[in-house]
Each structure stands twice: as C-alpha cells, then as structure tokens.
Design an enzyme around this catalytic site. Structure first.
Site, mmCIF file in Angstrom:
data_model
loop_
_atom_site.group_PDB
_atom_site.id
_atom_site.type_symbol
_atom_site.label_atom_id
_atom_site.label_comp_id
_atom_site.label_asym_id
_atom_site.label_seq_id
_atom_site.Cartn_x
_atom_site.Cartn_y
_atom_site.Cartn_z
ATOM 1 N N ARG A 26 0.984 -0.987 -0.051
ATOM 2 C CA ARG A 26 -0.314 0.263 0.201
ATOM 3 C C ARG A 26 0.891 1.313 -0.309
ATOM 4 O O ARG A 26 0.566 2.151 0.673
ATOM 5 C CB ARG A 26 -0.965 0.036 1.120
ATOM 6 C CG ARG A 26 -1.887 -1.226 0.712
ATOM 7 C CD ARG A 26 -2.787 -0.662 0.191
ATOM 8 N NE ARG A 26 -4.170 -1.830 0.105
ATOM 9 C CZ ARG A 26 -5.250 -1.926 0.641
ATOM 10 N NH1 ARG A 26 -5.167 -1.228 1.709
ATOM 11 N NH2 ARG A 26 -5.716 -3.054 0.496
ATOM 12 N N ARG A 30 -3.663 6.374 -0.365
ATOM 13 C CA ARG A 30 -4.095 7.577 1.093
ATOM 14 C C ARG A 30 -2.983 8.750 1.850
ATOM 15 O O ARG A 30 -2.838 9.696 2.332
ATOM 16 C CB ARG A 30 -5.235 7.542 2.080
ATOM 17 C CG ARG A 30 -6.466 7.053 0.629
ATOM 18 C CD ARG A 30 -7.824 7.309 1.426
ATOM 19 N NE ARG A 30 -7.520 5.858 2.130
ATOM 20 C CZ ARG A 30 -8.309 4.756 2.485
ATOM 21 N NH1 ARG A 30 -9.562 4.981 3.748
ATOM 22 N NH2 ARG A 30 -7.869 3.539 2.960
ATOM 23 N N ARG A 39 -6.495 11.788 -7.425
ATOM 24 C CA ARG A 39 -7.635 10.447 -7.081
ATOM 25 C C ARG A 39 -8.598 11.321 -6.667
ATOM 26 O O ARG A 39 -9.579 10.029 -7.732
ATOM 27 C CB ARG A 39 -7.191 9.695 -5.966
ATOM 28 C CG ARG A 39 -7.923 8.472 -5.702
ATOM 29 C CD ARG A 39 -7.810 7.066 -6.199
ATOM 30 N NE ARG A 39 -8.481 6.433 -5.310
ATOM 31 C CZ ARG A 39 -10.096 6.436 -5.428
ATOM 32 N NH1 ARG A 39 -11.001 7.161 -6.262
ATOM 33 N NH2 ARG A 39 -10.710 6.162 -4.350
ATOM 34 N N ASP A 75 -6.518 -3.571 -7.475
ATOM 35 C CA ASP A 75 -6.999 -4.066 -6.087
ATOM 36 C C ASP A 75 -7.869 -5.327 -6.565
ATOM 37 O O ASP A 75 -7.961 -6.750 -7.619
ATOM 38 C CB ASP A 75 -8.171 -3.241 -6.048
ATOM 39 C CG ASP A 75 -9.091 -2.828 -3.965
ATOM 40 O OD1 ASP A 75 -8.465 -2.976 -4.099
ATOM 41 O OD2 ASP A 75 -9.349 -4.701 -4.491
ATOM 42 N N TYR A 150 -14.235 -12.272 0.150
ATOM 43 C CA TYR A 150 -15.354 -10.987 0.030
ATOM 44 C C TYR A 150 -16.785 -11.736 -0.318
ATOM 45 O O TYR A 150 -17.494 -10.871 -0.236
ATOM 46 C CB TYR A 150 -14.143 -10.131 -0.488
ATOM 47 C CG TYR A 150 -13.932 -9.034 0.264
ATOM 48 C CD1 TYR A 150 -14.271 -8.071 1.318
ATOM 49 C CD2 TYR A 150 -12.383 -9.364 0.483
ATOM 50 C CE1 TYR A 150 -13.272 -7.867 1.899
ATOM 51 C CE2 TYR A 150 -11.548 -8.872 0.777
ATOM 52 C CZ TYR A 150 -11.889 -7.634 1.684
ATOM 53 O OH TYR A 150 -11.374 -7.006 2.598
HETATM 54 O O1 CP3 Z 1 -0.007 0.267 -3.158
HETATM 55 C C1 CP3 Z 1 -0.517 -0.688 -3.172
HETATM 56 O O2 CP3 Z 1 -0.353 -1.386 -1.990
HETATM 57 C C2 CP3 Z 1 -1.029 -1.014 -4.166
HETATM 58 C C3 CP3 Z 1 -2.348 -1.121 -4.822
HETATM 59 C C4 CP3 Z 1 -3.930 -1.695 -3.745
HETATM 60 C C5 CP3 Z 1 -4.314 -2.002 -3.253
HETATM 61 N N1 CP3 Z 1 -5.462 -2.601 -2.767
HETATM 62 C C6 CP3 Z 1 -5.606 -0.172 -4.089
HETATM 63 C C7 CP3 Z 1 -6.221 0.465 -2.756
HETATM 64 C C8 CP3 Z 1 -3.079 -3.036 -3.582
HETATM 65 C C9 CP3 Z 1 -2.324 -3.968 -3.971
HETATM 66 C C10 CP3 Z 1 -4.373 -3.619 -2.973
HETATM 67 C C11 CP3 Z 1 -4.381 -5.380 -2.758
HETATM 68 C C12 CP3 Z 1 -5.755 -5.037 -2.030
HETATM 69 N N2 CP3 Z 1 -6.826 -4.741 -1.788
HETATM 70 C C13 CP3 Z 1 -6.068 -6.468 -0.716
HETATM 71 C C14 CP3 Z 1 -4.940 -6.780 0.113
HETATM 72 C C15 CP3 Z 1 -3.840 -6.351 0.455
HETATM 73 C C16 CP3 Z 1 -3.916 -6.086 2.456
HETATM 74 O O3 CP3 Z 1 -4.009 -4.849 2.546
HETATM 75 O O4 CP3 Z 1 -4.347 -6.966 3.084
HETATM 76 C C17 CP3 Z 1 -7.332 -6.342 -0.018
HETATM 77 C C18 CP3 Z 1 -7.700 -7.055 1.581
HETATM 78 C C19 CP3 Z 1 -7.257 -5.261 -0.917
HETATM 79 C C20 CP3 Z 1 -9.009 -5.367 -0.465
HETATM 80 C C21 CP3 Z 1 -9.499 -3.770 -0.527
HETATM 81 N N3 CP3 Z 1 -10.028 -2.970 -1.221
HETATM 82 C C22 CP3 Z 1 -9.502 -2.554 1.198
HETATM 83 C C23 CP3 Z 1 -10.146 -3.904 2.400
HETATM 84 C C24 CP3 Z 1 -9.813 -1.531 0.595
HETATM 85 C C25 CP3 Z 1 -9.126 -0.521 2.136
HETATM 86 C C26 CP3 Z 1 -10.526 0.219 1.829
HETATM 87 C C27 CP3 Z 1 -9.980 1.768 2.746
HETATM 88 O O5 CP3 Z 1 -10.890 2.268 2.113
HETATM 89 O O6 CP3 Z 1 -9.607 1.111 3.900
HETATM 90 C C28 CP3 Z 1 -9.667 -1.667 -0.406
HETATM 91 C C29 CP3 Z 1 -9.562 -0.295 -1.322
HETATM 92 C C30 CP3 Z 1 -7.807 0.408 -1.839
HETATM 93 N N4 CP3 Z 1 -7.483 -0.593 -2.167
HETATM 94 C C31 CP3 Z 1 -7.027 1.176 -1.467
HETATM 95 C C32 CP3 Z 1 -6.107 1.610 -2.055
HETATM 96 C C33 CP3 Z 1 -5.110 2.386 -2.297
HETATM 97 C C34 CP3 Z 1 -8.125 2.789 -0.890
HETATM 98 C C35 CP3 Z 1 -9.214 3.664 -0.910
HETATM 99 C C36 CP3 Z 1 -9.440 4.279 -2.073
HETATM 100 O O7 CP3 Z 1 -7.943 4.999 -2.044
HETATM 101 O O8 CP3 Z 1 -10.437 4.741 -2.854
#
Ligand code: CP3
Length: 376
Positions: A26, A30, A39, A75, A150
């Site tokens: 990540r 944010r 974004r 994602d 999920y």
């Molecule tokens: O920088 C990076 O790591 C690359 C991008 C990335 C994202 N999601 C972008 C993202 C990666 C590798 C993921 C993988 C992902 N997505 C996982 C596995 C990694 C982990 O954290 O265990 C999981 C479980 C998800 C599902 C998911 N998507 C979650 C739990 C969330 C967070 C919700 C929140 O807002 O807290 C997301 C949203 C998400 N994916 C964001 C980002 C940058 C944040 C929200 C946004 O910017 O809109």
C-alpha cells in the site's frame, strides 16, 4: 545493472545483496498527498480503469521514497468485478458485494477471466509502467480464500463465520468456488507477467483466520494451483497473509519463493519455521510508523537484526501503510534500510547457519525460480 540483478529480485532469489531492498505494501494510497490530489472522489475501481492515472499513482511512491520495487495500482477484486460480479470498493470499508455468494447456484455468476478482453486497462498500465520504471514491477492477485471471503461475507468480516460455515457444510461448493477463483487469479497473474511484471504477490490477507487443518483442507490446493501455475514464467512468487504466523511453513510449501511475515512473528522465528528457503518479506509494524521516526527507526533496526544479515530478506511493513502515516517517516525508513541493511556472503565464505537448519544452499541450485535474464 540489468533489472534481473536488482537488489529486490536478488533478495527474492536468496542471493547476496549489497543493500537490503525495501518497498511497502500500500505504498500508493491515501498517506500520500499527491495520491489524494490525483485520485479525487470517484470509485477506486474507476481510477484503476484509467491507465494514465493508474500509471502515475504507481509511480508516485517510487519517486518519493526511492523504494526498490513498484506495486501495480489495482485491487484484489478487479478481476471478479470485470467478469460481472457486482462489487464496489467503499473508502474506509473495503470491497462490498451487493449479492453475496451463499449457495451452489451462485457459482454460475463466475466465468473464466480473459485478461486481454476483461481487464485490458490493467495490462496497458503494466506496459506503461515497464517502460517508465527503473525498478521491478510487482503484479498481484487476491488469493482464492481471501477473495472468496469477500464474495461469501458480502464485505469485510471479523470472524469469517459464513465463509467457514460454507467450507464445512458444503465442501464441494466451496471447492468449486475456490478452484474458479484460482483460475481467475492465475489468468490475471500470467497476463501481468507476460505484459512485463517482474514478480508477483498473491495476497491471502485474511488466511490467518484459519486453523492449520482448515488451511490444508480448504485453501492450500487452490492456492498451490495459482502459485504452481506461474512457476514456468520464472518470476519470484511472493505469498502474503496477516496473522499467518502459524501457517508460514504451509504457505511456503504452497509454492512461494518469498513468504510475507506480519509484525507478530520476529523474522528469526519465521526463518526457523520455514527453513533456509524461501526468502522472507517484512515485517515492521505499520502502526509503529505513527509513533514518529525515532521509534520506527529502532524497530526497523530490530527487523534488520532479526533478518541476521543473511540473504533472502525483502524489507517491508508487516501489512499495508496506514492512511495516517507521515510519508517523511517512510522516506527516512527507506534511507535507513539502504544505509544499514546488508545481506552479503562473500563468494566462498562460510554461509551463515540458521539455528536448527542446514546452512544455506547454493543460490544457484534447483528449487528456487530464477528471474529471466535480459530485459527484466
Ligand atoms: O500500493 C499498493 O499496495 C497497490 C495497490 C493496492 C490496492 N489494493 C489499492 C487500494 C493493492 C496491492 C491492494 C490489494 C488489496 N485490496 C488487498 C490485499 C492487501 C491487504 O491490504 O491485505 C485487499 C484485502 C484489498 C481489498 C481492499 N481494497 C481493502 C481492504 C481496501 C481498504 C478500504 C479502505 O478504504 O480502508 C481497499 C481499497 C483500496 N485499495 C485503497 C487503495 C489505495 C484505498 C481506498 C481508495 O483510495 O479509494
């Protein structure tokens, strides 16, 4: 230096490195003001569908932090969303599935992924990035269990009660579900590598909720199918989960070249659990980064000490960067790891011995994927 000789890829292959490589799960997101500015407000899934935007967001942390690898901005739910499973990613919550999977009839809502047709924007982003980057690009997918959780729960879960009920009460439905998700993850990973990604990470983020028995019976076969299905591409395969200290040996055995370790298990202990291979990735507590640089620095030094200066360590957090993290702290952690992290074994020197395990095997011996020479 060709890309195959980059510290990140060398460390994934347990080869000596002059400096320990570091990147952050990540790292794009944010915590970066430039991410928030670019974004805007729309859905993250829409942002991922715009290669220009997704390329720039992937590059932002590479420029700011000087990390040794980029991770594709995408994602884990992108492939299932692309084949028509109604899923949205809600900021602050995560993926939400409008109609959760609850019975065998729901399996018909899945079909094979055709990456060039279903997710062309992902592949365009990968191709853009490979042109722009001078560090390796990590492609990724969600592992069958975590994506299934999920789909079955309908969103994030604390106890995974419905998921566990399904696997125990309808094992054949469950097996069919994770097999289909394995094929989808495999198709996605293969397409990312063929488009130019130099390594892949399989995120089984929530596998730590399972007992060893559940993991072996209900998850491992599908996960192994994904990891073994990319073996011929000869890129390092990273396998990661949170709270998976009790599963590390099983996760390594699923076909990983690198196993991710969260902050709960010291790397020395993780090494004893998995043996001399695979490489380990981790494991600074992401929450410690909010305690300020001095405290985070002490913890980062402890992580390096636990890795013991042996080859096969990729420095990372134990889970993703928290949104409240001060980017300056991460920038200084990268500097610290680069200045203080060494994992060298002089050719011909006695290899280090890990307690309870044989000395390190020759890194050129069989059993570990070697990344392709040349263009990567
Ligand atoms: O920088 C990076 O790591 C690359 C991008 C990335 C994202 N999601 C972008 C993202 C990666 C590798 C993921 C993988 C992902 N997505 C996982 C596995 C990694 C982990 O954290 O265990 C999981 C479980 C998800 C599902 C998911 N998507 C979650 C739990 C969330 C967070 C919700 C929140 O807002 O807290 C997301 C949203 C998400 N994916 C964001 C980002 C940058 C944040 C929200 C946004 O910017 O809109």
């Amino acid at each position: 230096m060709s890309a195959a000789d980059s510290p990140f890829l060398r460390a994934c292959r347990c080869e000596p490195v002059e400096r320990v490589p570091v990147w952050f799960m990540r790292q794009a997101g944010r915590s970066l003001p430039e991410y928030r500015a670019l974004r805007g407000e729309g859905s993250i899934l829409e942002a991922i569908m715009r290669p220009d935007l997704a390329t720039e967001i992937t590059l932002q942390p590479v420029r700011r932090y000087g990390v040794d690898a980029a991770i594709l901005f995408s994602d884990i739910v992108v492939p299932v969303a692309a084949i028509g499973v109604g899923v949205d990613v809600v900021p602050g919550r995560g993926p939400i599935v409008a109609e959760p999977f609850r019975s065998a009839a729901d399996l018909s809502r899945l079909r094979p992924l055709e990456p060039e047709l279903d997710t062309p924007y992902v592949l365009e982003t990968v191709r853009n990035l490979v042109r722009e980057l001078d560090v390796p690009l990590i492609g990724f997918a969600g592992a069958p269990f975590t994506v299934a959780s999920y789909l079955v729960e309908g969103g994030p879960s604390r106890d995974f009660a419905r998921t566990k009920a399904l696997m125990h009460t309808e094992p054949s439905t469950w097996a069919a579900l994770v097999e289909q998700l394995a094929d989808i993850a495999l198709a996605s990973l293969r397409s990312q590598v063929l488009a130019g990604a130099s390594a892949v990470q399989l995120f089984d983020s929530w596998a730590g909720a399972l007992t060893r028995d559940e993991y072996q019976r209900f998850v491992l076969p599908a996960t192994r199918h994904v990891l073994e299905g990319v073996a011929d591409l000869e890129v390092p395969r990273i396998h990661f989960g949170v709270g998976t200290g009790e599963l590390l040996d099983l996760m390594a055995g699923a076909g990983a070249d690198v196993v991710g370790v969260d902050w709960r298990v010291p790397l020395g202990t993780a090494r004893e659990r998995v043996g001399p291979r695979p490489a380990l990735q981790g494991n600074l507590d992401p929450a410690i980064c909010l305690a300020g640089f001095d405290i985070a620095a002490d913890e980062a030094r402890r992580v390096l000490a636990e890795a013991g200066g042996r080859p096969g360590h990729v420095f990372n957090l134990g889970h993703g960067v928290l949104p409240e993290t001060d980017p300056d702290v991460l920038e200084r952690i990268v500097e610290l790891v680069h200045e203080e992290g060494r994992a060298e074994i002089e050719p011909g020197a006695e290899p280090a011995v890990v307690s309870g395990h044989a000395p390190w095997p020759d890194p050129t011996s069989a059993g570990v994927a070697t990344a392709r020479e040349g263009t990567r």
